[in-house]
Enzyme design. Sequence first.
Site, PDB file in Angstrom:
ATOM      1  N   LYS A 107       0.809  -1.219   0.000  1.00 37.19           N
ATOM      2  CA  LYS A 107       0.000   0.000   0.000  1.00 37.19           C
ATOM      3  C   LYS A 107       0.847   1.276   0.000  1.00 37.19           C
ATOM      4  O   LYS A 107       0.419   2.317  -0.477  1.00 37.19           O
ATOM      5  CB  LYS A 107      -0.958  -0.003   1.184  1.00 37.19           C
ATOM      6  CG  LYS A 107      -2.098  -0.994   0.984  1.00 37.19           C
ATOM      7  CD  LYS A 107      -3.208  -0.787   2.000  1.00 37.19           C
ATOM      8  CE  LYS A 107      -4.419  -1.634   1.638  1.00 37.19           C
ATOM      9  NZ  LYS A 107      -4.191  -3.073   1.968  1.00 37.19           N
ATOM     10  N   GLU A 129      -9.296   7.382   3.560  1.00 38.92           N
ATOM     11  CA  GLU A 129     -10.213   6.484   4.266  1.00 38.92           C
ATOM     12  C   GLU A 129      -9.448   5.213   4.563  1.00 38.92           C
ATOM     13  O   GLU A 129      -8.468   4.896   3.891  1.00 38.92           O
ATOM     14  CB  GLU A 129     -11.417   6.173   3.377  1.00 38.92           C
ATOM     15  CG  GLU A 129     -11.212   5.001   2.405  1.00 38.92           C
ATOM     16  CD  GLU A 129     -10.122   5.210   1.372  1.00 38.92           C
ATOM     17  OE1 GLU A 129      -9.838   6.370   1.020  1.00 38.92           O
ATOM     18  OE2 GLU A 129      -9.526   4.206   0.924  1.00 38.92           O
ATOM     19  N   SER A 395       1.777  -9.878  -0.899  1.00 36.07           N
ATOM     20  CA  SER A 395       1.360  -8.472  -0.787  1.00 36.07           C
ATOM     21  C   SER A 395       1.702  -7.812   0.542  1.00 36.07           C
ATOM     22  O   SER A 395       1.878  -6.600   0.602  1.00 36.07           O
ATOM     23  CB  SER A 395      -0.144  -8.353  -1.057  1.00 36.07           C
ATOM     24  OG  SER A 395      -0.889  -9.150  -0.160  1.00 36.07           O
TER      25      SER A 395
HETATM   26  C1  LIG Z   1      -5.089  -4.076   1.686  1.00 35.00           C
HETATM   27  C2  LIG Z   1      -4.382  -5.340   1.400  1.00 35.00           C
HETATM   28  C3  LIG Z   1      -4.781  -6.188   0.354  1.00 35.00           C
HETATM   29  C4  LIG Z   1      -6.001  -5.952  -0.489  1.00 35.00           C
HETATM   30  O1  LIG Z   1      -6.023  -4.766  -1.220  1.00 35.00           O
HETATM   31  P1  LIG Z   1      -5.803  -4.719  -2.785  1.00 35.00           P
HETATM   32  O2  LIG Z   1      -6.149  -3.327  -3.145  1.00 35.00           O
HETATM   33  O3  LIG Z   1      -6.722  -5.735  -3.412  1.00 35.00           O
HETATM   34  O4  LIG Z   1      -4.380  -5.048  -3.049  1.00 35.00           O
HETATM   35  C5  LIG Z   1      -4.033  -7.331   0.110  1.00 35.00           C
HETATM   36  N1  LIG Z   1      -2.957  -7.647   0.857  1.00 35.00           N
HETATM   37  C6  LIG Z   1      -2.549  -6.860   1.871  1.00 35.00           C
HETATM   38  C7  LIG Z   1      -1.348  -7.271   2.662  1.00 35.00           C
HETATM   39  C8  LIG Z   1      -3.247  -5.686   2.183  1.00 35.00           C
HETATM   40  O5  LIG Z   1      -2.835  -4.912   3.210  1.00 35.00           O
END
Ligand SMILES: *Cc1c(COP(=O)(O)O)cnc(C)c1O
Length: 414
Positions: A107, A129, A395
């Site tokens: 993010k 948000e 992610s």
């Molecule tokens: C917020 C988040 C997601 C989901 O958000 P996307 O916009 O679909 O990427 C996925 N993995 C992690 C670790 C997150 O913090």
Amino acid sequence: MQRLFEMGEASALLKREVAGEFPDARGRFGPYGGRYVPETLVPALDRLEAGVHRWLDDPEFIAELDAQLSEWVGRPTALSYAPTLSARWGAKVYLKREDLAHTGAHKINNAIGQALLAQRLGAKRIVAETGAGQHGVASAAACARLGLPCTVYMGAIDCERQAPNVGRMKLLGATVVPVTGGDQTLRAAIDEALRDWVADPNGTYYLLGSAVGPHPYPLLVRRLQSVIGREARAQMIRQTGGLPDAVFACVGGGSNSIGMFHPFIGDESVRLIGLEAGGRGPALGDNSATLTMGRPGVLQGCYSMLLQDADGQIQETHSISAGLDYPGVGPEHSLLMSTGRVQYEYVTDDEALESLSECCAAEGIIPAIETAHAFTGARKWAAQHPGATLVICLSGRGDKDMPTLQRTLLKGKL
Ligand SMILES: *Cc1c(COP(=O)(O)O)cnc(C)c1O
């Protein structure tokens, strides 16, 4: 799998997507996307769109963004070969390590990029948000780094559920506003952030956290998150001599996945697979599998797939991972599903927890529960494609999920 177009139409749309023609001048990805907003928001979105075109290809802006990404975010993130998972799954498994990015997830790529853009546009303060708090923390950190005041709207229920993240945002200097109206979660928080932005669209910048919302946000977020896929593609070629057979990412709003997938979209040999939250199962309200179980509709400024009932009412959603718990999804994913270029599947809460556990023990990495959904998808696919080479977008890290993990995987084990 759901397809909404005739074959001929689907392949024409896919050709345009590969050629980079989407979003078009009206902010659409084929039939999806656009701008379904009150008149009062249009000038602010026009200004933002002009800013995206003015700055994102500007060499000085790019140099400043690249410097922040390398010196502060810690990019490029590693591409790690996963020897134990590879042996267990009968595949060659590589992990794109967004868990190693500053604040622990992808993010931050979007937050620092948009905060830099906000400065260029002359904004004096940022509003954002947040649902689970991860985007709020990334925004607060980016704003602190650039010296911009930051206000984060967060549903009152989420503030309670995610108290440690409220603390992090406060430490990073942000003002956190609990939203007591509406559903008191992410949807209400987005509405409140939009209201704040409309009150002063020139002095305030709205820093949106995923590849959703009205044009140009899905474009802007894709541009900023594509660094994930660009790095991963180059690292695969350098480390293995070629492209992977398949790429996996979890899909909430769709930002880490579009960032991972987009640089591979023109590589016909590379299968792209997105994993949604199947929650407790397929019944309405038990999951957040927007693409695999939804229908098209309008939510928060954008036409895309949605979880809704027969009357078009937005459904309550469920996922064990707060970051995937949202009834909408970015419009480009709706196009990629409808054209068949990306395959979307869902993974249940229990399957994701099992994969999280497997990754911890096998590779010494605690992934976020969101990310664990992508691991399940990859493991199942590998079983059908022995010897294949896969990349999983890792992610984020799972430290934030410890309270949930204490209640589930670790229950009775401490
Ligand atoms: C917020 C988040 C997601 C989901 O958000 P996307 O916009 O679909 O990427 C996925 N993995 C992690 C670790 C997150 O913090």
